[in-house]
Design a protein around this motif. Structure first.
Motif, PDB file in Angstrom:
ATOM      1  N   THR A 237       4.617  -0.420  -3.041  1.00  0.00           N
ATOM      2  CA  THR A 237       3.528  -0.148  -2.096  1.00  0.00           C
ATOM      3  C   THR A 237       3.288  -1.295  -1.116  1.00  0.00           C
TER       4      THR A 237
ATOM      5  N   ALA B  37       2.709   0.261  -7.339  1.00  0.00           N
ATOM      6  CA  ALA B  37       1.646   1.069  -7.924  1.00  0.00           C
ATOM      7  C   ALA B  37       1.450   0.751  -9.403  1.00  0.00           C
TER       8      ALA B  37
ATOM      9  N   ASP C 138      -2.399   1.953  -5.019  1.00  0.00           N
ATOM     10  CA  ASP C 138      -1.578   1.077  -4.182  1.00  0.00           C
ATOM     11  C   ASP C 138      -2.054  -0.368  -4.276  1.00  0.00           C
TER      12      ASP C 138
END
Length: 265
Positions: free
Chosen positions: A58, A74, A107
Motif C-alpha cells: 500500500t 495492508a 492501508d
C-alpha cells in the motif's frame, strides 16, 4: 499522448508505484500478492522480486540520501530494502494502540521528510514518525476516537507540518517534529451545512511551495483547497508538550479560507 511501454499485465494487480529518484528507468511496483517487483524500463526486465510482506503493498518511498526503499503493506508492516543489492535491512510492525482494532486490510502509507531520513507512516489508527533506516524510536500520535479513523495524511511542502484528515471530516495540523496537534479544522469551516451530504476527505495533498496550503479530495467528488485566513497567517500555534505523548489540546478553526470544486455534487 504517447505510450512509452506497457508491461506486466495482471494478475496480480499493481497496487503502488514509485520511481527510483536517481534512475528513472527503475520502477518499484507493489503488488496485490504482497510482492514488490523492481522493474527496469530500459531493458524491459524485472531485476528482482522483493518478498517480506504478507498482504498487498500500500506504500513505497525511496530515500536518495540513505539509498533505501521503504515499503508498507495492508499487514501494518514496514520493510526497509537496500537499493544497492535489494536486500531487506529491517522490518517493523506498527504498534496498534490498546483498545483499538484495525481493519484487516487497512492501508499504511509512507513518505519521507525533506531530510530524507525521517519517515512518516500513516495508518487509520495513528500517525508515526520513524528514523530510517533502522526504524528505531518511533514517535506516535493517536487521534481521539470521536474523530473516527484517519483517512489520509501528508507532510507540508517544507515538512514542518503534517496535515491529517479524518472520517468525521475534520482536519488536524500537527507539528512534525513533536507530533503535537497545533490546530483542528472542523467540517463546518469548509463544508456546506447540509447534513445529508455527509462528505469527508479521502485524500489530502500539500501545496508544492505554500507550506500552509493543502487540498482535500472528498467522498462526494468535491475538492477543497484550504489555507489560513490572512489575519492569522498560519495554522494555530504549538500547544504545550504533554508528557504522555497524546493528542494534546486542539483549537477549532472555523474561519479557514477555502475554495471548493463541486464538480460531482
Amino acid at each position: 499522448m504517447q505510450t512509452m511501454t506497457t508491461f506486466m499485465s495482471p494478475p496480480p494487480a499493481a497496487t503502488f508505484l514509485a520511481f527510483h529518484p536517481q534512475d528513472n528507468n527503475i520502477i518499484a511496483i507493489g503488488m496485490e500478492d504482497s510482492s514488490i517487483h523492481i522493474y527496469n524500463v530500459r531493458v524491459d526486465e524485472i531485476k528482482t522480486k522483493l518478498k517480506g510482506h504478507h498482504k498487498r503493498i500500500t506504500g513505497l518511498a525511496f530515500s536518495n540520501v540513505l539509498n533505501v526503499l521503504v515499503s508498507s503493506g495492508a499487514d501494518s508492516q514496514l520493510c526497509v530494502w537496500n537499493t544497492n543489492g535489494w536486500e531487506k535491512q529491517t522490518s517493523k510492525l506498527l504498534q496498534i494502540p490498546a483498545g483499538r482494532v484495525a481493519a484487516p486490510l487497512a492501508d499504511t502509507r509512507v513518505q519521507f521528510h525533506q531530510d530524507q531520513t525521517h519517515l512518516l507512516a500513516v495508518h487509520e489508527t495513528q500517525i508515526a514518525v520513524y528514523e530510517a533506516p533502522k526504524l528505531e524510536s518511533p514517535k506516535q500520535w493517536f487521534p481521539p476516537e470521536t474523530s473516527g479513523s484517519i483517512t489520509h495524511a501528508t507532510y507540508s511542502c517544507d515538512s514542518q507540518s503534517i496535515f491529517v484528515s479524518f472520517e468525521d471530516a475534520s482536519v488536524g495540523i500537527l507539528t512534525s517534529s513533536t507530533l503535537r496537534l497545533r490546530c483542528r479544522i472542523t467540517s463546518t469551516a469548509y463544508l456546506p451545512s447540509n447534513p445529508n451530504l455527509r462528505a469527508h476527505p479521502l485524500v489530502i495533498a500539500a501545496h508544492p511551495s505554500e507550506p500552509d496550503q493543502f487540498a482535500l479530495g472528498l467522498t462526494d467528488g468535491g475538492v477543497c483547497v484550504l489555507e489560513p485566513l490572512e489575519s492569522e497567517g498560519k495554522w494555530g500555534t504549538s500547544p504545550p508538550a504533554l508528557e504522555n505523548g497524546g493528542a494534546g489540546p486542539s483549537s477549532t478553526t472555523p474561519g479557514a479560507a477555502s475554495t471548493t470544486d463541486q464538480a460531482q455534487r
